[in-house]
Write an enzyme that holds these catalytic residues in place. Structure first.
Site, mmCIF file in Angstrom:
data_model
loop_
_atom_site.group_PDB
_atom_site.id
_atom_site.type_symbol
_atom_site.label_atom_id
_atom_site.label_comp_id
_atom_site.label_asym_id
_atom_site.label_seq_id
_atom_site.Cartn_x
_atom_site.Cartn_y
_atom_site.Cartn_z
ATOM 1 C CB CYS A 165 -0.942 0.000 1.202
ATOM 2 S SG CYS A 165 -1.919 -1.518 1.305
ATOM 3 C CG HIS A 305 -2.314 3.758 5.790
ATOM 4 N ND1 HIS A 305 -2.168 3.701 4.422
ATOM 5 C CD2 HIS A 305 -2.483 2.464 6.192
ATOM 6 C CE1 HIS A 305 -2.222 2.447 4.017
ATOM 7 N NE2 HIS A 305 -2.425 1.669 5.065
ATOM 8 C CD GLU A 316 -2.176 6.912 9.978
ATOM 9 O OE1 GLU A 316 -1.690 7.710 9.154
ATOM 10 O OE2 GLU A 316 -3.080 6.094 9.679
ATOM 11 C CE LYS A 337 -5.707 3.940 2.393
ATOM 12 N NZ LYS A 337 -4.803 5.019 2.840
ATOM 13 C CG HIS A 342 -6.578 0.544 1.127
ATOM 14 N ND1 HIS A 342 -5.606 1.185 0.388
ATOM 15 C CD2 HIS A 342 -5.921 -0.113 2.123
ATOM 16 C CE1 HIS A 342 -4.416 0.932 0.912
ATOM 17 N NE2 HIS A 342 -4.589 0.146 1.965
ATOM 18 C CG PHE A 405 -0.427 -6.225 3.984
ATOM 19 C CD1 PHE A 405 -0.955 -5.548 5.063
ATOM 20 C CD2 PHE A 405 -1.266 -7.071 3.273
ATOM 21 C CE1 PHE A 405 -2.285 -5.698 5.438
ATOM 22 C CE2 PHE A 405 -2.596 -7.233 3.630
ATOM 23 C CZ PHE A 405 -3.110 -6.548 4.711
#
Length: 418
Positions: A165, A305, A316, A337, A342, A405
């Site tokens: 991502c 994010h 976060e 998002k 996403h 990831f």
């Protein structure tokens, strides 16, 4: 001394619009791009919705025969690049095209073409190994910058970054460094993804990563709300034209914002889960601030994010509080998002674009779908998450976070050009 880099062009396809300004208008209005999946029969899947592009006619941009040779994520990149080139007004007849490059990001690239061709082979296996002659070129992730460079005869640095991502943000970071270190004058950078397919939805479902709010897709992406149950898959992409400042000034280019710093780090913790204390997120934001020569108090907005996952949102927030201290309560935070879903490897591209536009227009897009009382005890709600409605304010400098990831982290910092 490093050269200064500015943003002079934008192009985008998002679940909120097939161009930059339509997407931005709908983001500021707090609209959701989610709806039932139309790309395949998802009725047997735990998740049956996503944020798809709407009413895109690829043949408005690409010859039909030409489009068939490309994976869909590559088509998205080529279309966004066309928009960005038109927007920036670069006259290639007057440019040294060996000094213009393309670096794009994608997470899983041609996975749609891979699944389609393999399934077609299985259906006709008795006929022998029959594959499209374009199977390989549609699948490999490096083809999108290649296609863009071929269309415009751009002979500078050209490659793909793949870091889940964080892919598009890493691409923009690399393009930024190419220019400021003198290896290029102009770079097209960003990323794209098209992964709303059976194997992708099924795989993420098996990981329990996707929301299963099938009865209410519009409200399924709920970053920082206690009732969040996973992210919503999106598709699309964006391209930013990055340009050395003096080069841009010499041709009278419009300047959206200045790109002033980037950060990169690794969680070094787990293949899918973030470090519980946000170790990599802290490091990447501090690195980006240092690279930009800015203090925490200089930042007015963070496009986070913010995927709407249980562990990710908490980590976060912990990282932001640690890095920004008391200044964290003075800035705006939002997750776009919540509206776009996403985009995986393309997420950093559209979110960088939204960050640039927030600086241009002095407005912070919202984090939608938060309800009163829907509060997680592990999240500090004294922070301004810009819930549900956009907020007007001066945005002098802003950052965009993307975490992938594998523990890949990237952070990009923009500020007003003065």
């Amino acid at each position: 001394m490093c050269r200064r880099v500015v943003v002079t062009g934008l192009g985008a396809l998002t679940p909120l619009g097939n161009d930059v300004e339509t997407s931005w208008k709908n983001i500021i209005a707090g609209k959701s791009g989610a709806g039932p999946i139309t790309k395949f029969d998802a009725s047997k899947f735990k998740t049956q919705f996503a944020c798809e592009l709407k009413d895109l006619d690829v043949t408005q941009y690409l010859d039909r025969k030409e489009a068939r040779k490309m994976d869909i994520h590559c088509q998205y990149a080529v279309i966004a690049a066309k928009q960005a080139m038109e927007d920036c007004g670069l006259d290639l007849e007057k440019e040294d095209k060996t000094r213009i490059g393309v670096i794009l990001g994608t997470g899983i690239g041609g996975v749609t073409s891979f699944q389609t061709d393999v399934m077609e082979y299985q259906r006709n296996i008795e006929m022998g190994p029959r594959y499209s002659p374009f199977f390989i070129t549609k699948v490999i992730t490096s083809m999108s910058p290649g296609e863009v460079s071929i269309r415009y005869d751009l002979q500078g640095p050209n490659y793909t970054t793949t870091s889940a991502c964080a892919s598009a943000s890493h691409a923009i970071s690399d393009a930024f460094n190419m220019i400021r270190l003198g290896k290029a004058d102009v770079m097209l950078s960003g990323g794209s993804e098209c992964a709303i397919i059976d194997c992708s939805v099924g795989g993420f479902n098996s990981m329990h990563a996707l929301s299963t709010r099938n009865d209410d897709p519009l409200h399924a992406s709920r970053p920082f709300s206690k009732s969040r149950d996973g992210f919503v898959l999106g598709e699309g992409g964006a391209i930013l034209v990055l340009e050395e400042l003096e080069h841009a000034k010499a041709r009278g280019a419009k300047i959206y914002a200045e790109l002033v710093g980037v950060g990169m780090s690794a969680d070094a913790h787990h293949i899918t889960a973030p470090h519980p204390e946000g170790r990599g997120a802290k490091l990447v934001m501090r690195s980006a601030l240092a690279d930009a020569g800015l203090k925490p108090s200089d930042i007015d907005y963070i496009n986070v994010h913010g995927t709407s996952t249980g562990l990710g949102d908490i980590a976060e927030v912990k990282a932001i509080l640690d890095v920004f201290g008391e200044d964290a309560y003075k800035l705006n935070i939002s997750s776009t998002k919540s509206m776009t879903g996403h985009l995986l490897g393309g997420a950093g591209a559209i979110e960088a674009m939204f960050t640039v536009l927030s600086i241009r227009d002095n407005i912070v897009p919202p984090t939608i779908n938060h309800e009163d009382g829907d509060e997680d005890e592990e999240i500090d709600y004294k922070l301004n998450f810009t819930f549900n409605e956009a907020q007007k304010r001066e945005v002098r400098a802003a950052m965009s976070n993307t975490f992938g990831f594998g523990g890949h982290n990237a952070c990009i910092v923009f500020k007003k050009y003065v």
